[in-house]
Scaffold this motif. Structure first.
Motif, PDB file in Angstrom:
ATOM      1  N   UNK A  99       0.821  -1.212   0.000  1.00  0.00           N
ATOM      2  CA  UNK A  99       0.000   0.000   0.000  1.00  0.00           C
ATOM      3  C   UNK A  99       0.855   1.262   0.000  1.00  0.00           C
ATOM      4  N   UNK A 100       1.867   1.315   0.844  1.00  0.00           N
ATOM      5  CA  UNK A 100       2.769   2.467   0.827  1.00  0.00           C
ATOM      6  C   UNK A 100       3.630   2.370  -0.427  1.00  0.00           C
ATOM      7  N   UNK A 101       4.474   3.350  -0.658  1.00  0.00           N
ATOM      8  CA  UNK A 101       5.288   3.345  -1.884  1.00  0.00           C
ATOM      9  C   UNK A 101       6.745   3.577  -1.527  1.00  0.00           C
ATOM     10  N   UNK A 102       7.525   2.488  -1.525  1.00  0.00           N
ATOM     11  CA  UNK A 102       8.947   2.542  -1.228  1.00  0.00           C
ATOM     12  C   UNK A 102       9.676   1.692  -2.269  1.00  0.00           C
ATOM     13  N   UNK A 103      10.172   2.298  -3.348  1.00  0.00           N
ATOM     14  CA  UNK A 103      10.795   1.517  -4.415  1.00  0.00           C
ATOM     15  C   UNK A 103      11.882   0.586  -3.894  1.00  0.00           C
ATOM     16  N   UNK A 104      11.976  -0.617  -4.477  1.00  0.00           N
ATOM     17  CA  UNK A 104      12.973  -1.583  -4.011  1.00  0.00           C
ATOM     18  C   UNK A 104      14.382  -1.147  -4.366  1.00  0.00           C
ATOM     19  N   UNK A 105      15.356  -1.851  -3.821  1.00  0.00           N
ATOM     20  CA  UNK A 105      16.763  -1.549  -4.090  1.00  0.00           C
ATOM     21  C   UNK A 105      17.493  -2.863  -4.329  1.00  0.00           C
ATOM     22  N   UNK A 106      18.473  -2.854  -5.201  1.00  0.00           N
ATOM     23  CA  UNK A 106      19.205  -4.071  -5.546  1.00  0.00           C
ATOM     24  C   UNK A 106      19.967  -4.612  -4.343  1.00  0.00           C
ATOM     25  N   UNK A 107      20.079  -5.938  -4.234  1.00  0.00           N
ATOM     26  CA  UNK A 107      20.881  -6.530  -3.154  1.00  0.00           C
ATOM     27  C   UNK A 107      22.322  -6.020  -3.215  1.00  0.00           C
ATOM     28  N   UNK A 108      22.895  -5.844  -2.061  1.00  0.00           N
ATOM     29  CA  UNK A 108      24.278  -5.381  -1.992  1.00  0.00           C
ATOM     30  C   UNK A 108      24.435  -3.882  -1.911  1.00  0.00           C
ATOM     31  N   UNK A 109      23.363  -3.140  -2.134  1.00  0.00           N
ATOM     32  CA  UNK A 109      23.399  -1.682  -1.991  1.00  0.00           C
ATOM     33  C   UNK A 109      22.651  -1.335  -0.712  1.00  0.00           C
ATOM     34  N   UNK A 110      23.340  -0.717   0.221  1.00  0.00           N
ATOM     35  CA  UNK A 110      22.810  -0.471   1.564  1.00  0.00           C
ATOM     36  C   UNK A 110      22.641   1.028   1.786  1.00  0.00           C
ATOM     37  N   UNK A 111      21.422   1.566   1.575  1.00  0.00           N
ATOM     38  CA  UNK A 111      21.230   3.010   1.779  1.00  0.00           C
ATOM     39  C   UNK A 111      21.608   3.472   3.177  1.00  0.00           C
ATOM     40  N   UNK A 112      21.289   2.665   4.212  1.00  0.00           N
ATOM     41  CA  UNK A 112      21.615   3.077   5.580  1.00  0.00           C
ATOM     42  C   UNK A 112      23.124   3.143   5.774  1.00  0.00           C
ATOM     43  N   UNK A 113      23.849   2.172   5.218  1.00  0.00           N
ATOM     44  CA  UNK A 113      25.302   2.197   5.330  1.00  0.00           C
ATOM     45  C   UNK A 113      25.908   3.390   4.609  1.00  0.00           C
ATOM     46  N   UNK A 114      25.360   3.718   3.431  1.00  0.00           N
ATOM     47  CA  UNK A 114      25.860   4.871   2.684  1.00  0.00           C
ATOM     48  C   UNK A 114      25.558   6.172   3.424  1.00  0.00           C
ATOM     49  N   UNK A 115      24.397   6.219   4.072  1.00  0.00           N
ATOM     50  CA  UNK A 115      24.071   7.397   4.871  1.00  0.00           C
ATOM     51  C   UNK A 115      25.023   7.514   6.052  1.00  0.00           C
ATOM     52  N   UNK A 116      25.325   6.376   6.679  1.00  0.00           N
ATOM     53  CA  UNK A 116      26.272   6.392   7.786  1.00  0.00           C
ATOM     54  C   UNK A 116      27.640   6.903   7.361  1.00  0.00           C
ATOM     55  N   UNK A 117      28.096   6.481   6.175  1.00  0.00           N
ATOM     56  CA  UNK A 117      29.395   6.941   5.670  1.00  0.00           C
ATOM     57  C   UNK A 117      29.384   8.445   5.409  1.00  0.00           C
TER      58      UNK A 117
END
Length: 462
Positions: A99-117
């Protein structure tokens, strides 16, 4: 209510952290990854200490640290439980959220880790850190608007950084545009199925919406011309790329025809474009075709990561001051911290990596959905992270959403997307969300397909 006992053990702790903090960090990671869910009962302090070979005092400190972060709660005589952390739990426990809209992301790409960096990089940059921590400015940092302008540029269109305003997400940008440009009794023209965020903002601001006839390519130019001639249309709202909720993309010739109508009518255009970076080949935006009248809205939340809630509002020259005033009146300034993260991601190429990872995952899931729902009237751009599922008679949107919920699947009923209650929408939006694995998505779509072949339950009498 019973709570499952979690035989939880943490993974390898991060080096250089005190043991109790490393344990709390591990809890946070496993909650975020869905390995622990709200309501799960954690091992007792004594049992976990024995399993890990540490003291009970270490586990007690870890649980206290996790509780201070809002991750867990302890109940005397009952145990320690995972809490519903902000942003970490679905709308209904156990339901598949389409119901909500959160586009998927490919395995191995970590948005939270990139934000942390990126945050670590900011922490190591004392000048930038001081700037975002102590700013008293009433306008966005030039480095932030330059990066935002570069990020939204495409198909030969490059907005002037000095005309770009940062907002607290796309919804804020929509509200600001209505506030600044749709006053004095004018109406806003939109499509019969439109962004519910526009509907919500218009209702709150008492701005009338008029639905203009559309086809599979978007709003019809002749119908828009008639609407503009019939009444005081102040603003035309268009979603040219991966429209919500239909997932359709408007071809270049339709964009050109609509731009010509808007120019002749002298109306402002609100180009609502938060998903377009996911599209394989984006035609030139309305902002390139009608730069003096178009407010172009983009957003980082859907295509980069939800927590980076920055809207990018590329304003036409004549409306810039009015739009900037509306931003100041409603939020004063978009968070400079988020503007700095966006700028770092644009400069480093991280924004491109994240967008490509979401676009690739979306195309793959979109193909799966079109295969499983073939023959049901689903027509959607292959880059769309959502689709519109038309419903056969005698289903109503509300009935179908309710039946899907009973089957453990959340979908978004079509009536949420209609600007007027006088017109019902016989369809539901189905999102191909991150957080739903491929097999669960496959099973859920098959269930929705089966539901369309059944008859809705009878309405209660009286």
């Amino acid at each position: 209510m019973s709570h499952p006992e979690a035989s939880w053990l943490p993974g390898e702790p991060a080096p250089g952290r005190p043991a109790y903090r490393a344990l709390a960090d591990a809890l946070a990671r496993d909650i975020a990854a869905g390995r622990l869910r709200a309501g799960d009962r954690l091992p007792t302090q004594r049992a976990l200490a024995r399993a890990l070979g540490v003291t009970v005092g270490t586990i007690a400190r870890a649980y206290t640290e996790a509780e201070s972060r809002g991750l867990i709660s302890s109940e005397v005589g009952r145990g320690t439980f995972v809490r519903t952390g902000f942003g970490l739990a679905g709308a209904e426990r156990g339901a598949v959220d389409l119901a909500s809209l959160h586009p998927p992301v490919s395995p191995g790409v970590d948005p939270a880790g990139l934000l942390g960096a990126a945050l670590a990089g900011l922490a190591d940059d004392p000048v930038a850190l001081l700037a975002v921590a102590t700013t008293e400015q009433n306008q966005d940092a030039p480095a932030h608007t330059e990066a935002a302008a570069a990020w939204v540029s495409h198909a030969g269109w490059h907005p002037e950084p000095g005309r770009v305003l940062l907002t607290s997400g796309a919804q804020h940008a929509l509200t600001v545009t209505l506030l600044a440009l749709a006053g004095a009794g004018g109406t806003v023209a939109t499509t019969p199925l439109t962004n519910p965020g526009l509907i919500a903002a218009a209702r709150r601001l008492s701005v009338p919406l008029v639905a203009v006839e559309s086809d599979g390519h978007g709003m019809l130019p002749d119908a828009l011309a008639r609407a503009c001639a019939a009444g005081p249309v102040a603003l035309v709202h268009l979603q040219p790329t991966l429209a919500n909720p239909t997932g359709r993309t408007m071809p270049a010739d339709r964009r050109e025809a609509l731009a010509a109508v808007c120019e002749r009518a002298g109306v402002w255009v609100l180009e609502d474009d938060p998903l377009s970076p996911l599209a394989d080949a984006r035609p030139a935006p309305l902002a390139a075709l009608l730069p003096g009248r178009t407010c172009h809205v983009a957003s980082t939340a859907k295509v980069l990561t939800p927590g980076l809630r920055i809207g990018v509002l590329a304003a036409p020259r004549e409306a810039h001051a009015e739009l900037a005033s509306a931003v100041r009146a409603t939020t004063w300034l978009a968070p400079p911290l988020l503007g700095d993260i966006l700028a770092r991601w644009v400069r480093s190429g991280t924004a491109g990596v994240l967008t490509a990872a979401r676009a690739e995952a979306t195309r793959r899931r979109n193909a799966l959905a079109r295969e499983l729902l073939a023959g049901l009237g689903v027509h959607v751009d292959p880059s769309a992270p959502h689709l519109w599922l038309p419903l056969p008679e005698p289903w109503s949107a509300g009935q179908f959403a309710s039946a899907a919920r009973e089957a453990g699947i959340l979908v978004s009923p079509g009536d949420e997307y209609t600007p007027s209650r006088a017109r019902a929408a016989f369809g539901v939006r189905v999102a191909l969300n991150a957080g739903v694995d491929d097999e669960t998505l496959r099973t859920s779509l098959a269930t929705l397909r089966r539901l369309t072949t059944t008859t809705p339950p009878p309405e209660p009498l009286g």
